[in-house]
Design an enzyme around this catalytic site. Structure first.
Site, short mmCIF file in Angstrom:
data_model
loop_
_atom_site.label_atom_id
_atom_site.label_comp_id
_atom_site.label_asym_id
_atom_site.label_seq_id
_atom_site.Cartn_x
_atom_site.Cartn_y
_atom_site.Cartn_z
N SER A 1 -86.02 -12.70 49.92
CA SER A 1 -86.06 -12.30 51.32
C SER A 1 -87.25 -12.95 52.04
CB SER A 1 -86.09 -10.77 51.42
OG SER A 1 -85.86 -10.35 52.74
N GLU B 1 -75.20 -10.26 52.91
CA GLU B 1 -76.61 -10.21 53.32
C GLU B 1 -76.81 -9.42 54.61
OE1 GLU B 1 -79.07 -11.19 51.64
OE2 GLU B 1 -78.64 -13.01 50.49
#
Length: 557
Positions: free
Chosen positions: A251, A374
């Site tokens: 991330s 996502e």
């Protein structure tokens, strides 16, 4: 009483036997030794001077010499944390309502949520630029041998950069024991593991004219670079090979690594590492100085000051509170207020644009992955409405030209819900746009920039939400009934094999899973599912990602 005394004496005796490393500017002793796994833990090693006072909002500098006594890292350090109200108050409720087709019980208006300052972790401090080194005893002891043998037997190094939306996270949040243990299979001695802190929120990610005139934009990227330089200079003292460094992050950590690969548009020489593993690299693209300056001025307003210099003089507690309040109450759904911005220097343009131009370090071995869904965790409940996509896009990119918006809504992601465009309802449609724009198209940019000589994968274990793969990355022989925990130990071990073999030998492989081939001319990735691991076509290799790469949503004002 006697038992307590004996225990105290035993602890003191053990501590006196733990090794000490001479870093030049300080002497640092291991804080512990894990007998079960044979690991030394050198915790909380200072890599930069405290970023306080005149150094607040500045690039890091070398620490002062402090050799009067041995440091042992016994006092934990984490950078000031923050979290948006949507993520702490309503995100889970909305996901559950979506999965189980029930009504969402909360408002989508962030301003309607009550802000209550979270209890602060006692380790919180602005003086947080520290790192940990965890090293197998066998590797560490080899570093004390003859010089020639020492150089020959140095071990590969894995540097972890944590995620957390650029506003949260810390170096010890993930336990690397299982990962290191997996790296010791066969005749391998394992890897040297490093995890670093970097400044978060307003402390590390301010941008705009006011900060560039009186400080350093993207200070956190400079923190990371400084820590990586520390690794290059010092890791041999722990048995690590500075010429075999792999950076790994998820991330915000992976997004940071991509910014390190494209740092200065590739004009300052090679990156301070040789390989990178990027898991779900993501950030909200911010180019315009006006938007950056507005965020900075909002922060100064909360502090009740008008200049960066005045903010430097305030007590740390006041800035920590203001940062937490701003991120919590001013972050729109799916956003975190702070993150990397185009600053004209370290970040001369968006990484996707730099990759397209060839302005990056091309001499790296890359492994990159994304999760199958996502965007859903960042999708607003407004997306259940037909206007939801337009509403969220307006907050993500407020200056997008109308012709671009029309093309996005009607051509790239039209409201057609028969599955032909990859979604069957308005929520999934919005989630796909967020997935593309903020996360998975970044992996496509990387693959194409490196001429498809990368190792690409997709994590698709349901529900395959953002961040779900981290528990697999750091699997430690514990399965979980939670959707976000490890539900398949074999898959977790195979993933760890892929990661650690890549770190050690440059090629991911596992006897538990198929041969992992490069992305190649046919855009192939390894799909990591719950019931199978197999090669398949990479669906991020598509016209949508080529559209987003040129940043068409940006219009100078």
């Amino acid at each position: 009483m006697v038992a307590v005394l004996l225990l105290t004496l035993a602890s003191a005796c053990l501590a006196s036997k733990l090794p000490v490393v001479d870093l030049g500017y300080e002497l640092h002793q291991a804080i512990s030794f894990n007998n079960s796994h044979g690991l030394y833990n050198f915790s909380n090693i200072r890599y930069a001077a405290p970023p306080v006072g005149e150094l607040r909002f500045q690039a890091p500098v070398l620490p002062k010499q402090n050799r009067d006594h041995i440091q042992n890292g016994s006092v934990g350090k984490i950078c000031p944390q923050a979290a948006p109200l949507w993520s702490t108050t309503a995100e889970e409720a909305f996901l559950l309502s979506y999965f189980y087709n029930t009504s969402f019980p909360l408002s989508t208006n962030i301003s309607s949520y009550e802000y209550k300052p979270a209890k602060q972790d006692p380790r919180t401090t602005e003086d947080c630029l520290f790192l940990d080194v965890i090293v197998p005893k066998k590797i560490f002891e080899r570093s004390k041998g003859e010089a020639a043998a020492f150089r020959k037997n140095l071990a590969p190094v894995l540097v972890w950069i944590y995620g957390g939306g650029y506003v949260g996270g810390e170096k010890s949040s993930s336990d690397p024991t299982g990962l290191i243990q997996r790296s010791q299979q066969g005749n391998n001695d394992g890897v040297v593991y490093v995890a670093l802190n970097y400044r978060l929120g307003a402390f590390g990610w301010l941008g705009g004219d006011s900060i560039t005139a009186n400080g350093t934009a993207n200070a956190a990227l400079h923190d990371q670079r400084f820590a990586l330089d520390w690794v290059y200079k010092n890791i041999h003292l722990f048995g690590g090979d500075a010429t075999r460094v792999t950076v790994m992050g998820e991330s915000a950590g992976a997004g940071s690594i991509l910014h390190q690969i494209t740092a200065y548009g590739g004009t300052r020489g090679a990156a301070p590492f040789q390989q990178a593993i990027m898991q779900s690299p993501g950030w909200v693209p911010v180019i315009g100085e006006e938007e950056q300056e507005a965020t900075l001025q909002q922060f100064l307003g909360i502090l009740n000051v008008s200049t960066v210099e005045q903010a430097r003089k305030l007590p740390s507690a006041k800035l920590i509170a203001a940062n937490a309040y701003q991120v919590a109450t001013k972050s729109q759904w799916g956003q975190f207020t702070y993150g990397p911005v185009v600053d004209g220097s370290f970040v001369p343009a968006l990484p996707g644009q730099l990759l397209l131009r060839g302005d990056f370090d091309p001499n790296l071995n890359i492994m990159v992955g994304h999760n199958a869904d996502e965007g859903l965790a960042f999708t607003s409940p407004d997306s259940v409405k037909s206007t939801g996509l337009a509403t969220q896009m307006k907050t993500l990119s407020p200056n997008t030209p109308k012709n671009v918006s029309d093309f996005v809504y009607n051509v790239l992601y039209p409201p057609v819900y028969n599955g032909s465009y990859g979604y069957t309802d308005s929520v999934a449609r919005t989630a796909l746009v967020i997935s593309d724009l903020i996360f998975q198209c970044n992996t496509d940019y990387i693959n194409r920039a490196f001429y498809n000589q990368t190792y690409a994968y997709e994590f698709s274990i349901p529900p395959a939400l953002h961040g779900q793969d981290v528990s697999y990355t750091f699997y430690d022989n514990k399965t979980s009934s939670s959707l976000l925990g490890v539900t398949n130990a074999t898959v977790a071990l195979a993933m760890q094999d892929y990661f650690t073999s890549f770190v050690q030998h440059g090629v991911p492989k596992s006897h538990l899973a198929p041969v992992f081939r490069k992305h190649g001319q046919y855009a192939q990735l390894m799909n990591i599912g719950n019931n199978s691991i197999q090669a398949t076509r990479d669906l991020t290799n598509n016209p949508r990602c080529r559209f987003w790469q040129t940043a068409p949503y940006y219009q100078a004002t």
